[in-house]
Design a protein around this motif. Sequence first.
Motif, short mmCIF file in Angstrom:
data_model
loop_
_atom_site.label_atom_id
_atom_site.label_comp_id
_atom_site.label_asym_id
_atom_site.label_seq_id
_atom_site.Cartn_x
_atom_site.Cartn_y
_atom_site.Cartn_z
N ARG A 294 0.85 -1.20 0.00
CA ARG A 294 0.00 0.00 0.00
C ARG A 294 0.88 1.24 0.00
O ARG A 294 2.03 1.21 0.45
N LEU A 295 0.30 2.32 -0.51
CA LEU A 295 1.00 3.60 -0.60
C LEU A 295 0.38 4.57 0.41
O LEU A 295 -0.85 4.69 0.47
N GLU A 296 1.24 5.26 1.16
CA GLU A 296 0.78 6.15 2.21
C GLU A 296 1.60 7.44 2.17
O GLU A 296 2.52 7.59 1.35
N ASP A 297 1.27 8.35 3.08
CA ASP A 297 2.08 9.55 3.25
C ASP A 297 3.45 9.17 3.78
O ASP A 297 3.58 8.32 4.68
N GLY A 298 4.48 9.82 3.24
CA GLY A 298 5.83 9.54 3.67
C GLY A 298 6.34 10.54 4.69
O GLY A 298 5.58 11.04 5.55
N LEU A 299 7.63 10.89 4.59
CA LEU A 299 8.25 11.82 5.52
C LEU A 299 7.85 13.25 5.19
O LEU A 299 7.56 13.58 4.03
N PRO A 300 7.82 14.13 6.20
CA PRO A 300 7.50 15.54 5.92
C PRO A 300 8.55 16.16 5.00
O PRO A 300 9.75 15.90 5.12
N ARG A 301 8.12 16.99 4.07
CA ARG A 301 9.04 17.67 3.18
C ARG A 301 9.78 18.77 3.93
O ARG A 301 9.25 19.38 4.86
N PRO A 302 11.00 19.04 3.52
CA PRO A 302 11.78 20.08 4.22
C PRO A 302 11.13 21.45 4.20
O PRO A 302 11.27 22.22 5.16
N ASP A 303 10.40 21.77 3.11
CA ASP A 303 9.79 23.10 3.03
C ASP A 303 8.43 23.16 3.73
O ASP A 303 7.76 24.21 3.69
N GLY A 304 7.99 22.04 4.33
CA GLY A 304 6.72 22.04 5.05
C GLY A 304 5.49 22.04 4.18
O GLY A 304 4.38 22.30 4.66
N SER A 305 5.64 21.71 2.90
CA SER A 305 4.51 21.75 1.97
C SER A 305 3.71 20.46 1.94
O SER A 305 2.77 20.34 1.15
N GLY A 306 4.06 19.51 2.73
CA GLY A 306 3.32 18.25 2.73
C GLY A 306 4.23 17.09 3.07
O GLY A 306 5.21 17.25 3.78
N HIS A 307 3.88 15.94 2.53
CA HIS A 307 4.64 14.73 2.81
C HIS A 307 5.06 14.06 1.52
O HIS A 307 4.44 14.26 0.46
N GLY A 308 6.11 13.28 1.63
CA GLY A 308 6.54 12.46 0.52
C GLY A 308 5.68 11.21 0.40
O GLY A 308 4.52 11.19 0.79
N LEU A 309 6.28 10.15 -0.13
CA LEU A 309 5.55 8.90 -0.37
C LEU A 309 6.15 7.79 0.48
O LEU A 309 7.36 7.74 0.70
N ALA A 310 5.28 6.91 0.96
CA ALA A 310 5.70 5.72 1.69
C ALA A 310 5.12 4.49 1.01
O ALA A 310 3.90 4.41 0.80
N ALA A 311 5.97 3.56 0.63
CA ALA A 311 5.54 2.27 0.10
C ALA A 311 5.68 1.25 1.23
O ALA A 311 6.80 0.96 1.67
N VAL A 312 4.54 0.71 1.71
CA VAL A 312 4.53 -0.16 2.89
C VAL A 312 4.23 -1.59 2.44
O VAL A 312 3.18 -1.85 1.85
N VAL A 313 5.17 -2.49 2.71
CA VAL A 313 5.01 -3.91 2.39
C VAL A 313 4.60 -4.63 3.67
O VAL A 313 5.27 -4.51 4.70
N VAL A 314 3.48 -5.35 3.63
CA VAL A 314 2.99 -6.11 4.79
C VAL A 314 3.05 -7.59 4.43
O VAL A 314 2.41 -8.02 3.47
N LEU A 315 3.82 -8.38 5.21
CA LEU A 315 3.99 -9.81 4.94
C LEU A 315 3.80 -10.61 6.22
O LEU A 315 4.08 -10.10 7.31
N PRO A 316 3.32 -11.85 6.12
CA PRO A 316 3.10 -12.66 7.33
C PRO A 316 4.40 -12.98 8.06
O PRO A 316 5.45 -13.17 7.44
N VAL A 317 4.29 -13.03 9.37
CA VAL A 317 5.42 -13.44 10.21
C VAL A 317 5.57 -14.96 10.14
O VAL A 317 4.59 -15.69 10.13
N VAL A 318 6.81 -15.43 10.11
CA VAL A 318 7.11 -16.86 10.17
C VAL A 318 7.83 -17.12 11.49
O VAL A 318 8.85 -16.48 11.77
N PRO A 319 7.31 -18.01 12.35
CA PRO A 319 7.99 -18.29 13.63
C PRO A 319 9.41 -18.80 13.41
O PRO A 319 9.70 -19.49 12.43
#
Length: 489
Positions: free
Chosen positions: A450-475
Motif C-alpha cells: 500500500r501507498l501512504e504519506d511519507g516523511l514531511p518535506r523540508p519546506d513544510g509543503s506536505g509529505h513524501g511517499l511511503a511504500a509499505v510492504v505487509v507480509l506474514p510473520v514466520v515463527p
Amino acid sequence: MHRRLLVVLVPLAVLLVAALGVPLSVTVAEREMQETYVNRLNDVGRFASLAEAALSTGRTEALHQELTRYHDLYGIPVALIDTSGTVLLGPVDAYEAAARTEPALPRIVTAALAGARSEPSWEWAPWDDSALVVAEPVGRDSEVVGAVVTISDLSRTRELILVRWAWLAGLGLLPLIALAAVAWPVSAWVLRPVRKLDTATSRISEGDLTIRADAEAGPIELRRLAQSFNTMMDAVENAAQRQRAFVSDASHQLRNPLTSLRLAVESLAPHLRPEGDGQQVYDVAVDELKAMQRMLNSLQASARMESMRTASPVDLDEVLATRVDRWRALTATAGQTLTVDVPPGLRLLEPPGGLGSILDELISNALRLSDARVVEVSAQVVPAHVGVGDRASTAVTVAVRDDGQGIDVSERAQALRRFWRSPRHQNVSGTGLGLAICADLIGAAGGTLRLEDGLPRPDGSGHGLAAVVVLPVVPQVVSPADAPATVPI
C-alpha cells in the motif's frame, strides 16, 4: 451403497429408541406400582373380611396374630383401627411409627371409615420417598366399624424400577454407540476429500495453480466434483502459462528486430544535416526505441518473476545485509541520505522473486521519481489484518519512506496498476510496471503493498511517499540442518 444404508438406518434406529424409550420407562414404572397396589389391596381385603368376622364374634386373637405375622414376614405395618383412629389389632408401634411420616394417611383413612375405597397418591417416582397407603373399610356403608390399613415401604419397588430403567437406558445407548462407531469413519470418509478440496482452493487463491484436489477418495459426488475442479484448474493453469509464454516469447522475439532498428537509426547520425529539424526527429526516434527496449525488458522480467509461485521464509537481516551498502552508495551518489531502522530477528514470508528485488524497486522509485533528500527504510511487527498473514496472528511491515514529491491520494490506487505513470514522471525513464509487479508478488505471499504519506518535506509543503510492504510473520524454527524449509503458497 452399504455405507449409505448405514448412514440412513442407524439414525432411524436411534430416533425409534428415543421415541419409545421414555414412554416405555414410564409404563414399566406404572406397571410395577399397579402390581404392588393390587397385591396390597388383596391383602387388606382379606384382612377386612377376617376383621368383620372377628369383631362380630369377639374372637380377635387369631386376627391379631395374623396381622403380626404379616408384619414380621413382609415388613409392612398393618393394623385394624376403629372409627376414632385408634389401633385395635396389629403391631401398634410399627404402625404408629410409619403413620407419623405419611401426610396422605389421614385422607385415605377418613375415606375408608366413610365406607369408600380411596385411590392411592401414585407418587411412584424413584426420587420420591413416600409409602403406599391402602385402607379397606370393615363393614359396609353406615355399618362401618373400622378399617384395615397397610403402610407399604416402596424403596425396594423403586430400586427395581431404577434397575429396569438402567437396563432400558443401556439398551438405548447401544444404537448411539453403534451410530458413533459407524458415523465416525463414515463422516471422516466423506469429509476428508472436502478438507483436501478446501486446502487446495485456499492454496490456489494464494497463487499456486499447480495444486489439485484428490479425485480418488470419498463419495462419487465428491469425486466428480474433484474431477471437475481439476479439469477447471488444468484449463486455468494452461491459460496462465500460455499468457506468460506469449509475453516472454513476444518480448524476446521483438528484442532482436528492435535492436537492429535502433542500430539502423543510430547509424543515420553521421548523415544528418546541421540545418533543418532532422536532428530533433532523430533524437525522438532514438528515445522511443530506448523506451521500447525498456518495456520489452520489463515485460520479460515480469513473465519470468510471475512464473515463480513459491514463497519462502527469510530473515530480514539477511536481506538487508546484502543490499544496504549498495543503497547507501546510490543515495550518496545522488546527494541523498539513507537511514535504516529495522529491529533484528524479524523472520517473514518472502514473496516469489525475492524480497530484496522488491525493496530494490521501491528504493529505485524513491531515488528516481521523488526528488527526495532523505529515504528511510523501517520495519516493525503489527497485528495481522484480514487477508494478510492468515496463517499467523502477526505480520511484519517494511516501509520505504521519502520526503520527496509524493503521489496524490487520488493517484495512489492507480499507481499499482500496470503501465500507469504519473503525469509528472512522463519524461523520467520507466515503464509503469514496477509497482504493479511488486504488488502481485507480495499478494502471492499472502501480503499487501500500500501507498501512504511519507516523511514531511523540508519546506513544510506536505509529505513524501511511503511504500509499505505487509507480509506474514514466520515463527523462528531451527531445523537440524539450520536451514529453513520452503513454504509453498
